[in-house]
Scaffold this active site. Sequence first.
Site, short mmCIF file in Angstrom:
data_model
loop_
_atom_site.label_atom_id
_atom_site.label_comp_id
_atom_site.label_asym_id
_atom_site.label_seq_id
_atom_site.Cartn_x
_atom_site.Cartn_y
_atom_site.Cartn_z
N CYS A 116 2.36 -9.94 0.06
CA CYS A 116 3.23 -10.27 -0.74
C CYS A 116 2.79 -11.23 -1.99
CB CYS A 116 4.52 -11.11 -0.19
SG CYS A 116 5.60 -12.02 -1.39
N GLU A 151 -7.05 -1.97 -6.81
CA GLU A 151 -6.01 -0.99 -6.66
C GLU A 151 -4.52 -1.51 -6.82
OE1 GLU A 151 -7.99 3.46 -5.79
OE2 GLU A 151 -6.72 2.35 -4.28
N GLU A 308 -14.00 4.50 -9.78
CA GLU A 308 -14.04 5.28 -8.62
C GLU A 308 -13.83 6.88 -8.93
OE1 GLU A 308 -11.74 4.38 -5.39
OE2 GLU A 308 -12.08 2.16 -5.28
N TRP A 316 -6.55 12.17 1.11
CA TRP A 316 -5.34 11.77 0.86
C TRP A 316 -4.28 12.71 0.23
CZ3 TRP A 316 -3.83 10.44 -3.90
CH2 TRP A 316 -4.96 10.29 -4.73
#
EC number: 3.2.1.23
Length: 676
Positions: A116, A151, A308, A316
């Site tokens: 959070c 990210e 990257e 994925w």
Amino acid sequence: MINDKLPKIWHGGDYNPEQWDSQEIWDEDVRMFKLAGIDVATLNVFSWALNQPNEDTYNFEWLDDKINRLYENGIYTCLATSTAAHPAWMAKKYPDVLRVDFYGRKRKFGSRHNSCPNSPTYREYSEKIADKLAERYKDHPAVLIWHVSNEYGGYCYCDNCQDAFRVWLSDKYGTLEKLNKAWNTGFWGHTFYEWDEIVAPNMLSEEREDNVSDFQGISLDYRRFQSDSLLDCYKLEYNAIRKHTPNIPITTNLMGTYPMLDYFKWAKEMDVVSWDNYPAIDTPFSYTAMTHDLMRGLKSGQPFMLMEQTPSQQNWQPYNSLKRPGVMRLWSYQAIGRGADTILYFQLRRSVGACEKYHGAVIEHVGHEHTRVFNEVAQIGKEFNQLGDTLLDARVNARVAIVFDWENRWATELSSGPSVSLDYVNEVHKYYDALYKLNVQVDMVGVEEDLSQYDVVIAPVLYMVKEGYAAKVESFVENGGTFITTFFSGIVNETDIVTLGGYPGELRKVLGIWAEEIDALHPDETNEIVVNGSRGSLSGSYSCNLLFDLIHTEGAQAVAEYGSDFYQGMPVLTVNEFGKGKAWYVASSPDAEFLVDFLQTVCEEAGVEPLLSVPEGVETTERVKDGQTYLFVLNHNNKVESIDLKDSQYQELLSTQQLSGTVELEAKGVFILAKV
């Protein structure tokens, strides 16, 4: 340059030595890195649990060993702060670090991107570990750049976030009276009398799935708030690092057109933009090019880092195809041609377990250098050493800009109507794709960018017109610029309140039109754009779909009309002479053929020329440094293509050959042409 310790295009990637407990493997890694020309390793991205096994203990000895071992072998470190996934002990002892999802469910420990952003615990411990890392490695010569977290993304709807949202709103609006007006809370009896009556907009309150919201103003502000909250987390770590290492740049890796964060706002807090490039199997080459240009545009053209990309395949996507021979090299130079000064991979050695064990790597599970992918990486490494600092800090000079704005995107996607098929990014890309096909260099810019440096500015679906932007556009056009916008523009202000007085609101004057109604049809239904006579490359008829503004001219000239339906004969393409410039309005979503012909006409009228005339499937882009141009020619096709260089003389930097006239470019081949 990013850091003058390594004055060349950086070549390397994410390295996770903590996943192996073998000195033999670590030694082999270093040996093969050197063979591949790897000179930068990103370390410590997900190592928080290793670095801090409990609340009071820190362990960095393993990291000392890896940084030192790499540096002794000529490999520098991009040092991450490890805060992208909190440790299990933290979630167990301090459950406030766990997010609550869109459906109101509290997460348990697991996965990543799971903290959070308004948890006091997370903020305290992430800041503390960043501080300890920076203090420990502040003088280490191996550290080239700091990599904060990883990210950033996702939203949280917990009580801490809800409380922080109320404070954020109080800071923004000052009074509930102003907030109620901004959100139009007279609708559906939503007037707020106390700040604690406001709740986070999720599935339990104002929103449903697929960006459906009953109160767009509330949902729009919550997106701003969550983006700011994550940015505050980044800034806490940034400031903790900066006090120890004032001269080492700091970044975090962005994700292209990722929808949840306002990257233009984030870029202001980053010393250099970095991003992760993972195209899907069906991603158009022009979309990747657009995203590189967008990342470059976040800091007004400053070169960026490719943090990257996979050396071979992802893990994925629905279909994780191998990059065909030559593609990784080709795409690496596509990034460099559009402003990248680094090419880094995920990952340097392939994981042996969990969800990334099938994600591509420089070193495969077989564990040696005798693989196709390794050899291609080694070729790139050799070429980067050959190029040296030639291309570093080179800029991209464009005379055409496309406006991209995350807040406008959020507002468009949250809009209740007129069509669920309206996709802001897709509409922006359609205009970019046409310019890509025309070999016209483009800057992707935010709404704060100075427009005077451009000849043509395109703002597709500018639904939200922020305060002062209409005046900015008027000044640009008055002084000779060409402005293009489209259907569903000029509708609302920054809080999603409709601008009264007729669409396109504040843009009505410069465009010289009034849009009376907006028709929405199923995407499979089309109308026609019928050109009145011809203008440049525009002639005949074209197809259009999705939305259809029914417009009246108020000084503008109708260049084309609708070909069918009850609004047949009404304008669909207009141009308004305004001061020394022109303002175009495209009232529907046109087909690709129209956009190529239209933008070719606009560019010709504005004196904007293509970089080079090349066959379809061949990409061009150009960087400039110290008056020297470097023209990149990239063959995405599976066959040799003939490239006409005319009478110009070039030196090709990779082969060192002198080229002129008609030359052959191999399939997946690259030219970097320095004009002689």
